[in-house]
Design a protein around this motif. Structure first.
Motif, PDB file in Angstrom:
ATOM      1  N   SER A 236       0.844  -1.198   0.000  1.00  0.00           N
ATOM      2  CA  SER A 236       0.000   0.000   0.000  1.00  0.00           C
ATOM      3  C   SER A 236       0.881   1.250   0.000  1.00  0.00           C
ATOM      4  O   SER A 236       0.564   2.236  -0.674  1.00  0.00           O
ATOM      5  CB  SER A 236      -0.936  -0.005   1.205  1.00  0.00           C
ATOM      6  OG  SER A 236      -0.222   0.300   2.385  1.00  0.00           O
TER       7      SER A 236
ATOM      8  N   LEU B 178       0.849   4.035  -2.843  1.00  0.00           N
ATOM      9  CA  LEU B 178       0.612   5.451  -2.548  1.00  0.00           C
ATOM     10  C   LEU B 178       1.779   6.312  -3.028  1.00  0.00           C
ATOM     11  O   LEU B 178       1.581   7.428  -3.517  1.00  0.00           O
ATOM     12  CB  LEU B 178       0.400   5.651  -1.053  1.00  0.00           C
ATOM     13  CG  LEU B 178      -0.901   5.068  -0.483  1.00  0.00           C
ATOM     14  CD1 LEU B 178      -0.921   5.171   1.033  1.00  0.00           C
ATOM     15  CD2 LEU B 178      -2.113   5.783  -1.069  1.00  0.00           C
TER      16      LEU B 178
ATOM     17  N   GLN C  95       0.237   8.947  -5.302  1.00  0.00           N
ATOM     18  CA  GLN C  95      -0.255   9.914  -4.320  1.00  0.00           C
ATOM     19  C   GLN C  95      -0.775  11.192  -4.971  1.00  0.00           C
ATOM     20  O   GLN C  95      -1.785  11.762  -4.530  1.00  0.00           O
ATOM     21  CB  GLN C  95       0.828  10.255  -3.309  1.00  0.00           C
ATOM     22  CG  GLN C  95       2.131  10.706  -3.928  1.00  0.00           C
ATOM     23  CD  GLN C  95       3.206  10.913  -2.877  1.00  0.00           C
ATOM     24  OE1 GLN C  95       2.957  11.544  -1.869  1.00  0.00           O
ATOM     25  NE2 GLN C  95       4.372  10.373  -3.099  1.00  0.00           N
TER      26      GLN C  95
ATOM     27  N   CYS D   7     -11.444   2.523   0.432  1.00  0.00           N
ATOM     28  CA  CYS D   7     -10.553   1.533   1.070  1.00  0.00           C
ATOM     29  C   CYS D   7     -11.252   0.880   2.260  1.00  0.00           C
ATOM     30  O   CYS D   7     -11.202  -0.336   2.439  1.00  0.00           O
ATOM     31  CB  CYS D   7      -9.266   2.201   1.560  1.00  0.00           C
ATOM     32  SG  CYS D   7      -8.171   2.651   0.228  1.00  0.00           S
TER      33      CYS D   7
ATOM     34  N   CYS E 101      -3.606   1.255   2.819  1.00  0.00           N
ATOM     35  CA  CYS E 101      -3.872   2.438   1.992  1.00  0.00           C
ATOM     36  C   CYS E 101      -4.613   3.493   2.798  1.00  0.00           C
ATOM     37  O   CYS E 101      -4.312   4.687   2.719  1.00  0.00           O
ATOM     38  CB  CYS E 101      -4.729   2.056   0.782  1.00  0.00           C
ATOM     39  SG  CYS E 101      -3.752   1.445  -0.587  1.00  0.00           S
TER      40      CYS E 101
ATOM     41  N   ILE F  55      -2.698   6.917   3.399  1.00  0.00           N
ATOM     42  CA  ILE F  55      -3.166   8.163   2.757  1.00  0.00           C
ATOM     43  C   ILE F  55      -3.507   9.203   3.820  1.00  0.00           C
ATOM     44  O   ILE F  55      -3.306  10.407   3.599  1.00  0.00           O
ATOM     45  CB  ILE F  55      -4.375   7.896   1.815  1.00  0.00           C
ATOM     46  CG1 ILE F  55      -4.639   9.073   0.884  1.00  0.00           C
ATOM     47  CG2 ILE F  55      -5.649   7.587   2.579  1.00  0.00           C
ATOM     48  CD1 ILE F  55      -3.915   9.013  -0.403  1.00  0.00           C
TER      49      ILE F  55
ATOM     50  N   PRO G 206       4.827   8.316   1.852  1.00  0.00           N
ATOM     51  CA  PRO G 206       4.323   6.947   1.648  1.00  0.00           C
ATOM     52  C   PRO G 206       5.432   5.934   1.446  1.00  0.00           C
ATOM     53  O   PRO G 206       5.302   4.763   1.833  1.00  0.00           O
ATOM     54  CB  PRO G 206       3.452   7.073   0.390  1.00  0.00           C
ATOM     55  CG  PRO G 206       3.873   8.319  -0.272  1.00  0.00           C
ATOM     56  CD  PRO G 206       4.361   9.237   0.801  1.00  0.00           C
TER      57      PRO G 206
END
Lengths: 822, 260
Positions: A63, A67, A71, A85, A136, A140, A768
């Motif tokens: 993930s 990302l 992103q 998600c 994720c 995020i 990330p």
């Protein structure tokens, strides 16, 4: 894209992060991880479960990679992506498991052909999907709310901490597969809460769509059935004509199933003498997690269970007249019944699993002839070490009977589980509970060439020497049948009367003498003939002055296990591996220790997967932003990998170490995990201050110094503290566990969010990626910690973790720094 | 005794169809026969290679398993019995590899080397009667049936027992009598037996089986898990009815460096 990121970041300052839904999804993910371990331990074998789930955790690393790559596109749609998600996580947990359990996979077959490997990879991939979505969601959030990274991280840890508690409660209340529905439900709750937190109003059509996917999944999970591998003992037993499952109980210590068969009765009498005229009377089979079989033997005047006298474990009853007996690991009660049949007047039985005690003592009380209701029997639910530490009574005989199933023992799949019953310290505590002429008797499945028997001998010798016995070999007797061996260690020297009784006992039953003081070699290897008298030769060698030389030359590792390295079942020496592999065609595979090899295979795959997940975005990031790189990627990798490795090193060691203190592996796992995560969350919250002041490095220095000081003191002081509270109630011990972990975990919760804050300040696009590095390192760490502990003991793993924290501190990304490599 | 594998079920379904379909059916039949011949040949070649492998393993292990080489009769039977007929279709490609194979219901067919070793240890003669506990796919019974007068075999898992029984009948093994049920008590009506093989490993040797072993007879039990045989337990009953056992490691392995 960077500008877009910056805009989002600015926007996030005024918005409250969705703390509750982050916590919920983290709770769901951790509960899912632990539950998968339970589910796969039932349908498959524990070590493959461990491997599959370890590698599935790379989904979180993936993930981060995902990302890192996307992103820029995802951040403008943060709310939609985040909700999506969470919404997918719930049905994915159930759906992916339902598919994974349908993949035909048999662990042992993997060593004979590559076909099974593909199936294993499919299982990894399926199981990793829910982790990918939870990763994720958290990832995020960390990117979007970069000014509040420590707080988001704290929410993540807190949720995870409660996740393990929720699961344990679930396992007590419902069956494991139904727990999966609960985990799915956590995902649904997270979605609903997130909608409120982010003030979103989804379209009705969307809600219906999600409900249509989620509801059937939850219903299936609530009502579905586990597909247990056909090779597991429970499957084998239930396929026999006439077999029926008559009871099933779920608990955190395992799923217990009772099987009855009136057509083809169960006959469990391991190592029964060939001279025995009859087999065992009717029995019920108790299977824990579809394996680990033990039997409840019908006991009445009609079925007198005389076979107990025809087992090697009957030996101590013929050498002396033990009246008070302690049976450690009572299981179905065979040891207790044997003791009563052979003349004991008082039997104390200790069994870890309360469900098993309930089955023998209450549910099948009539079948067992009221075994646990007899006035001369006392049953204690708990851990054997704990009982011996707390109880001050002395016994004429302490019996440790076959505690693991045959196939597990033979194929060496049990090579890496910690076991505090067979350590030098454990033996010391058993000896303290023996009456002056009492015996410690340990019966194990026989393995040829000898392994268990010799390691037990060594353990006894070390334990006896450590309590001041000068000549341990005067106290030892070892015998074997074709299937079992029984080691007897007396609390005083073995007498000539006893030796005469021993000879008589063995001759009458066709058991072989493997060792007694002054035994001539000619007396060995008479009935069940091996090519060489390996047991006698081995026993004589390990009890001689040249024992060190013998142990070094022996092709299996028979050095005793200790509380610092409690891996009794590990016998493999690396130098023997090539020879075993060369003997493959002749059936040499049985000499291998697959549990350990699986662990090594897991490590290799975890490292390969992690490197891939970390390097893929690196290449992309370097291509994408060649001019804006203001941070050394090499240092970034070192820093976040070190933090990920160190955190899990300490956590894993503590989970295993505290088993000794809390007496039950499951209490230890839950108490240590929850304490670590929640106090680390507090640490992360506190770390926010450093972040606000713009001094994350200062916070990390504080944390690392704290970790080193506390961990060092624990290395020295944990043993004495355990001893101090060993007699206290479980509640007090749980409190002490939390108190001990609190300061350490508090400090350990700080470095990751603060380092991430530093990265966000210097190069936000790398956030990330750092998340991916940390998550992947955690996966590697959990496996590596076990391998290091097996070889070098817990202390070294803790010391290494401290060194890693210092390394993380030294490699903390600094403003504008560039290294030629990068 | 051994019928070649055939694949001739296709034409039966197309008896009343037009000429073109007839032609197609004949072509497919021809192809099927051709394929079956090629496969049979290929299986024979694979079988020869397997025998060679076993022979080498025996030479390497001779001192350890107490024999210089296996009985020639055992080896020639191993070279004849169509092992591929005893494994599921999806495993046929591996039938002649020296490895155990899954046969469904959580059971396996032992690796050929171990089958040969167990058969050799029984030291059976042409007039002998053998009892097998755990029919499995019927392969071990088929190997024994070619060496002795009569084999009686008992399987505890019903579907396995049925399919093995049908398979052995199809392959023409008239001297094998199979039964589904509890093997613990043996098959006393037809005992005593010159040899007993217990392929369904148990934690102990059922006392009734020892009773049904003829003086001078031998009993073999593989000890270990489904895919890895640790050792073989050989029980011998002498003419006076006394029992003695040997535990035989199938591999050339000594536990001590430099040991013998």
């Amino acid at each position: 894209m960077i500008n877009g990121f910056a805009r989002e970041a600015e926007y996030s300052v005024s918005e409250r992060p969705p703390f509750v839904s982050v916590a919920l999804i983290s709770a769901g993910a951790l509960a899912y991880e632990l539950l998968l371990l339970r589910l796969f331990s039932i349908i498959q074998w524990h070590h493959f479960a461990y491997m599959a789930i370890s590698l599935a955790m790379l989904g979180i690393g993936a993930s981060g990679t995902f990302l890192a790559l996307l992103q820029g596109r995802l951040l403008p749609h943060f709310r939609t992506f985040y909700i999506a998600c969470l919404a997918v996580f719930g049905p994915a947990t159930v759906g992916c498991y339902a598919l994974a359990q349908r993949v035909v996979f048999h662990p042992e077959e993997i060593f004979w052909g590559a076909g099974q490997l593909l199936h294993l990879v499919i299982i990894y991939l399926l199981l990793s999907i829910p982790f990918f979505f939870s990763g994720c969601a958290v990832g995020i959030s960390l990117i979007r709310y970069q000014k509040r990274i420590p707080m988001v991280y704290a929410a993540d840890l807190t949720g995870a901490g409660f996740g393990s508690l929720i699961l344990m409660a679930g396992l007590v209340l419902v069956f494991p597969l139904q727990c999966l529905a609960l985990v799915g439900l956590i995902g649904v709750c997270a979605t609903v809460v997130a909608l409120c937190e982010l003030r979103m109003q989804p379209r009705l059509g969307l809600i219906v769509l999600v409900a249509v996917i989620t509801l059937p999944a939850l219903i299936w999970s609530w009502r579905g059935e586990l597909l247990i591998s056909p090779y597991k003992p429970l499957s084998q037993a239930t396929r026999v004509v006439g077999a029926r499952v008559i009871e099933q109980l779920s608990g955190p210590l395992g799923l217990v199933t009772v099987v009855a068969n009136d057509v083809v009765p169960l006959r469990y009498a391991p190592g029964l003498s060939l001279h025995a005229v009859t087999g065992p009377p009717p029995q019920l089979g108790i299977f824990t997690d579809a394996g680990n079989m033990s039997a409840i033997t019908a006991s009445s005047d009609k079925s007198p269970a005389n076979h107990f006298d025809q087992l090697t474990s009957a030996l101590p009853y013929h050498l002396g007249q033990p009246e008070t007996v302690l049976v450690l690991g009572a299981g179905g009660g065979s040891g207790v019944l044997q003791a009563l049949r052979l003349g004991a007047t008082q039997v104390d039985a200790v069994e870890l699993n309360s469900n098993v005690v309930h089955l023998v003592g209450t549910r099948f009380q009539e079948f067992s002839g009221g075994l646990y209701q007899r006035p001369e029997v006392r049953v204690h639910t708990g851990d054997a070490r704990g009982f011996v530490a707390v109880n001050r009574k002395s016994f004429d005989l302490i019996q440790l009977n076959l505690l693991d199933t045959y196939s597990t023992s033979i194929s060496g799949l049990n090579a890496l589980g910690e076991n505090y019953l067979y350590t030098v310290e454990a033996f010391q505590s058993y000896f303290k509970r023996l009456s002056p002429n009492g015996y410690l008797a340990i019966t194990r499945w026989l393995r040829v060439p000898p392994r268990d028997a010799l390691k037990l001998l060594m353990t006894s010798v070390d334990a006896l020497r450590s309590i001041g016995v000068d000549n341990p070999k005067e106290r030892i007797v070892l015998i074997r049948s074709w299937a079992t061996s029984t080691l007897l260690v007396k609390n005083s020297a073995v007498t000539s009367t006893e030796i005469a009784a021993l000879r008589h006992f063995c001759a009458k039953r066709g058991f072989d003498l493997a060792y007694y003081p002054t035994m001539p070699r000619t007396e060995a290897n008479r009935y069940n003939v091996l090519r060489q008298p390996w047991f006698f030769d081995g026993a004589t060698a390990v009890l001689s002055d040249q024992s060190e030389e013998f142990i070094a030359q022996y092709k299996f590792d028979i050095t005793p296990a200790t509380d610092n390295r409690p891996y009794f079942a590990r016998f493999l020496k690396w130098r023997t591996v090539p020879e075993i592999l060369s003997l493959w065609g002749q059936g040499g595979g049985a000499l291998m220790e697959w549990g350990y090899m699986v662990l090594i295979a897991t490590l290799i795959q975890a490292i390969a997967g992690s490197v891939l997940l970390v390097l893929v975005p690196l290449g992309w990031l370097r291509r994408r932003h060649p001019q804006r790189r203001s941070i050394s990627q090499f240092q970034l990798v070192i820093c976040f990998a070190a933090i990920g490795l160190a955190f899990l090193f300490i956590e894993m060691v503590f989970i295993q170490r505290f088993v000794l203190f809390l007496h039950q592996p499951i209490y230890s796992a839950v108490a240590v995990l929850t304490s670590f995560l929640i106090f680390a969350a507090l640490g992360a919250t506190w770390a926010h201050r450093f972040s606000q002041r713009g001094r994350p490095a200062q916070g990390i220095v504080f944390a690392v110094v704290g970790i080193c000081l506390i961990a060092t003191s624990y290395v020295a002081a944990l043993g004495p503290v355990f001893n101090l509270f060993s007699a206290s109630s479980l509640l007090i011990r749980l409190g002490v566990t939390s108190l001990l972990i609190a300061p350490l975990a508090f400090c350990m919760g700080m470095p990751f969010p603060l380092a991430l804050v530093r990265v966000a300040a210097v190069q936000p696009t790398f956030v990330p990626w750092a998340w991916a590095i940390n998550s992947s390192a955690s996966v590697v760490s959990a496996v590596l910690a076990m391998i290091l502990a097996v070889h070098f003991g817990f202390t070294l793993v803790v010391l290494l973790a401290m060194a890693l924290y210092v390394l993380a501190l030294l490699s903390l990304p600094k403003n504008g720094q560039r290294v030629p490599w990068a | 005794m051994i019928s070649p594998p055939t694949n001739a079920s296709a034409p039966t379904a197309i008896v009343r169809v037009p000429l073109l379909h007839y032609a197609l059916a004949w072509v497919s039949l021809l192809l099927a026969c051709l394929a079956s011949t090629v496969c049979a040949d290929s299986f024979e070649t694979q079988r020869s290679k397997m025998i060679e492998l076993i022979r080498q393993d025996v030479i390497e292990t001779s001192q350890f398993i107490g024999t210089e080489k296996f009985d020639l009769r055992v080896m020639s039977v191993m070279a004849r019995v169509p092992r591929h007929e005893f494994v599921p279709k999806e495993e046929r490609a591996h039938a002649y590899e020296n490895r155990p194979l899954p046969i469904g219901h959580g059971q396996t067919i032992s690796q050929p080397y171990i089958v040969a070793l167990m058969t050799d240890l029984l030291k059976v003669g042409v007039s002998d009667r053998v009892l097998e506990i755990g029919t499995g796919s019927g392969y071990q019974a088929a190997v024994l049936a070619e060496l002795v007068r009569e084999v009686r075999t008992i399987e505890i898992i019903e579907p396995l027992g049925r399919s093995a029984s049908a398979r052995l009948l199809r392959l023409g093994y008239n001297n094998i009598h199979s039964r589904i049920g509890d093997g613990y008590y043996g098959w006393p009506e037809y005992g005593p037996y010159d040899a007993i093989i217990v392929t369904a490993a148990a934690g102990h040797v059922p006392p009734p089986l020892l009773t049904q072993l003829r003086p001078g007879g031998r009993l073999v039990i593989p000890v270990g898990s489904r895919f890895f045989v640790q050792d073989l337990l050989l029980v011998k009953k002498n003419l006076a009815g006394q029992l003695s056992t040997r535990q035989i490691l199938p591999v050339r392995f000594v536990p001590l460096t430099g040991g013998h």
